[in-house]
Design an enzyme around this catalytic site. Structure first.
Site, PDB file in Angstrom:
ATOM      1  N   HIS A   7      22.627 -18.292  26.354  1.00  0.00           N
ATOM      2  CA  HIS A   7      22.700 -19.513  27.169  1.00  0.00           C
ATOM      3  C   HIS A   7      24.136 -20.037  27.257  1.00  0.00           C
ATOM      4  O   HIS A   7      24.565 -20.511  28.301  1.00  0.00           O
ATOM      5  CB  HIS A   7      21.833 -20.630  26.567  1.00  0.00           C
ATOM      6  CG  HIS A   7      20.411 -20.623  27.016  1.00  0.00           C
ATOM      7  ND1 HIS A   7      20.034 -20.774  28.334  1.00  0.00           N
ATOM      8  CD2 HIS A   7      19.259 -20.509  26.311  1.00  0.00           C
ATOM      9  CE1 HIS A   7      18.713 -20.748  28.419  1.00  0.00           C
ATOM     10  NE2 HIS A   7      18.213 -20.583  27.213  1.00  0.00           N
ATOM     11  N   CYS A  37      11.324 -19.606  27.345  1.00  0.00           N
ATOM     12  CA  CYS A  37      12.501 -20.459  27.415  1.00  0.00           C
ATOM     13  C   CYS A  37      12.074 -21.833  27.922  1.00  0.00           C
ATOM     14  O   CYS A  37      11.262 -21.920  28.845  1.00  0.00           O
ATOM     15  CB  CYS A  37      13.524 -19.837  28.358  1.00  0.00           C
ATOM     16  SG  CYS A  37      15.033 -20.785  28.535  1.00  0.00           S
ATOM     17  N   LEU A  38      12.617 -22.893  27.313  1.00  0.00           N
ATOM     18  CA  LEU A  38      12.250 -24.242  27.742  1.00  0.00           C
ATOM     19  C   LEU A  38      12.709 -24.515  29.176  1.00  0.00           C
ATOM     20  O   LEU A  38      12.194 -25.409  29.826  1.00  0.00           O
ATOM     21  CB  LEU A  38      12.824 -25.283  26.780  1.00  0.00           C
ATOM     22  CG  LEU A  38      12.259 -25.203  25.348  1.00  0.00           C
ATOM     23  CD1 LEU A  38      12.970 -26.187  24.437  1.00  0.00           C
ATOM     24  CD2 LEU A  38      10.764 -25.450  25.329  1.00  0.00           C
ATOM     25  N   HIS A  84      19.253 -15.267  21.929  1.00  0.00           N
ATOM     26  CA  HIS A  84      18.764 -15.906  23.153  1.00  0.00           C
ATOM     27  C   HIS A  84      19.575 -17.176  23.430  1.00  0.00           C
ATOM     28  O   HIS A  84      20.023 -17.418  24.553  1.00  0.00           O
ATOM     29  CB  HIS A  84      17.267 -16.218  22.972  1.00  0.00           C
ATOM     30  CG  HIS A  84      16.644 -17.012  24.075  1.00  0.00           C
ATOM     31  ND1 HIS A  84      15.675 -16.494  24.900  1.00  0.00           N
ATOM     32  CD2 HIS A  84      16.831 -18.298  24.483  1.00  0.00           C
ATOM     33  CE1 HIS A  84      15.296 -17.436  25.773  1.00  0.00           C
ATOM     34  NE2 HIS A  84      15.985 -18.546  25.536  1.00  0.00           N
ATOM     35  N   GLU A  85      19.770 -18.000  22.382  1.00  0.00           N
ATOM     36  CA  GLU A  85      20.509 -19.256  22.556  1.00  0.00           C
ATOM     37  C   GLU A  85      21.990 -19.001  22.814  1.00  0.00           C
ATOM     38  O   GLU A  85      22.613 -19.685  23.625  1.00  0.00           O
ATOM     39  CB  GLU A  85      20.316 -20.178  21.343  1.00  0.00           C
ATOM     40  CG  GLU A  85      18.867 -20.573  21.056  1.00  0.00           C
ATOM     41  CD  GLU A  85      18.120 -21.142  22.265  1.00  0.00           C
ATOM     42  OE1 GLU A  85      18.747 -21.756  23.147  1.00  0.00           O
ATOM     43  OE2 GLU A  85      16.888 -20.962  22.339  1.00  0.00           O
ATOM     44  N   GLY A  97      14.274 -23.156  19.892  1.00  0.00           N
ATOM     45  CA  GLY A  97      15.717 -23.169  20.092  1.00  0.00           C
ATOM     46  C   GLY A  97      16.055 -23.938  21.352  1.00  0.00           C
ATOM     47  O   GLY A  97      15.223 -24.079  22.253  1.00  0.00           O
ATOM     48  N   GLN A 141      21.190 -26.262  28.528  1.00  0.00           N
ATOM     49  CA  GLN A 141      19.835 -26.625  28.942  1.00  0.00           C
ATOM     50  C   GLN A 141      19.665 -28.135  29.043  1.00  0.00           C
ATOM     51  O   GLN A 141      18.724 -28.606  29.659  1.00  0.00           O
ATOM     52  CB  GLN A 141      18.800 -26.059  27.973  1.00  0.00           C
ATOM     53  CG  GLN A 141      18.732 -24.541  27.989  1.00  0.00           C
ATOM     54  CD  GLN A 141      17.725 -24.053  26.982  1.00  0.00           C
ATOM     55  OE1 GLN A 141      18.032 -23.873  25.805  1.00  0.00           O
ATOM     56  NE2 GLN A 141      16.497 -23.868  27.436  1.00  0.00           N
TER      57      GLN A 141
END
Length: 173
Positions: free
Chosen positions: A142, A96-97, A138-139, A48, A53
């Site tokens: 963000h 997480c990226l 999660h996304e 994701g 991000q």
């Protein structure tokens, strides 16, 4: 055709803590951003990726939780909203990226229903389960300036933030 890969912001970065703004209409720019986000997510590799991000304040995220690398099924969710959550919870080790190589268990609803626009501006309502539900939540977090570490104890959060500060210093050398 190759889309452009976008640089991924690393925590701590104030842009990751911002509230994103709704996308007024799904246009060519929105589609370009979404396609670049999908390419960036696969390249990272991740399941994701949310607009903040990649330094955009649009309410968009992309995800693909299919477990095979040949069978991609990327979803683009524009202006997503949760319309229902299950009482049953699930715990996944989340990463997480924007916090590479850091993982921690987070408990979230096992199922969520989300309404969103797709890349063609069509309205959808979809039920996500298990990993897809965790990823979607999660996304969506963000887009509201929330990172998965914000669901952890203050001590764990502070430890992970310190690791990231050190990691970013090393990257800058």
């Amino acid at each position: 055709r190759i889309m452009s890969l976008l640089p991924i912001l690393l925590h701590p970065d104030p842009r990751l803590k911002k509230q994103c703004v709704p996308v007024p209409s799904v246009d060519a720019d929105t589609r370009r951003l979404a396609e670049s986000m999908i390419e960036t997510m696969y390249d990272a590799p991740g399941v994701g990726l949310a607009a903040p991000q990649v330094a955009s304040d649009a309410r968009i995220f992309v995800m693909d939780c299919t477990d095979s690398e040949t069978d991609n099924n990327p979803l683009v969710l524009i202006n997503p909203e949760i319309t229902w959550v299950s009482e049953e919870l699930n715990t996944y080790s989340e990463g997480c990226l924007s916090l590479p190589d850091l993982f921690e268990d987070v408990e979230r609803p096992k199922q969520v229903r989300m309404s969103f626009l797709d890349i063609d501006g069509k309205h959808h309502e979809e039920l996500f389960d298990d990993l897809w539900a965790t990823c979607a939540q999660h996304e969506l977090d963000h887009l509201n300036g929330v990172l998965f570490i914000d669901h952890l104890s203050r001590m764990k959060r502070s430890m992970m933030t310190k690791k990231m500060v050190k990691f970013k210093k090393e990257l800058a050398l």
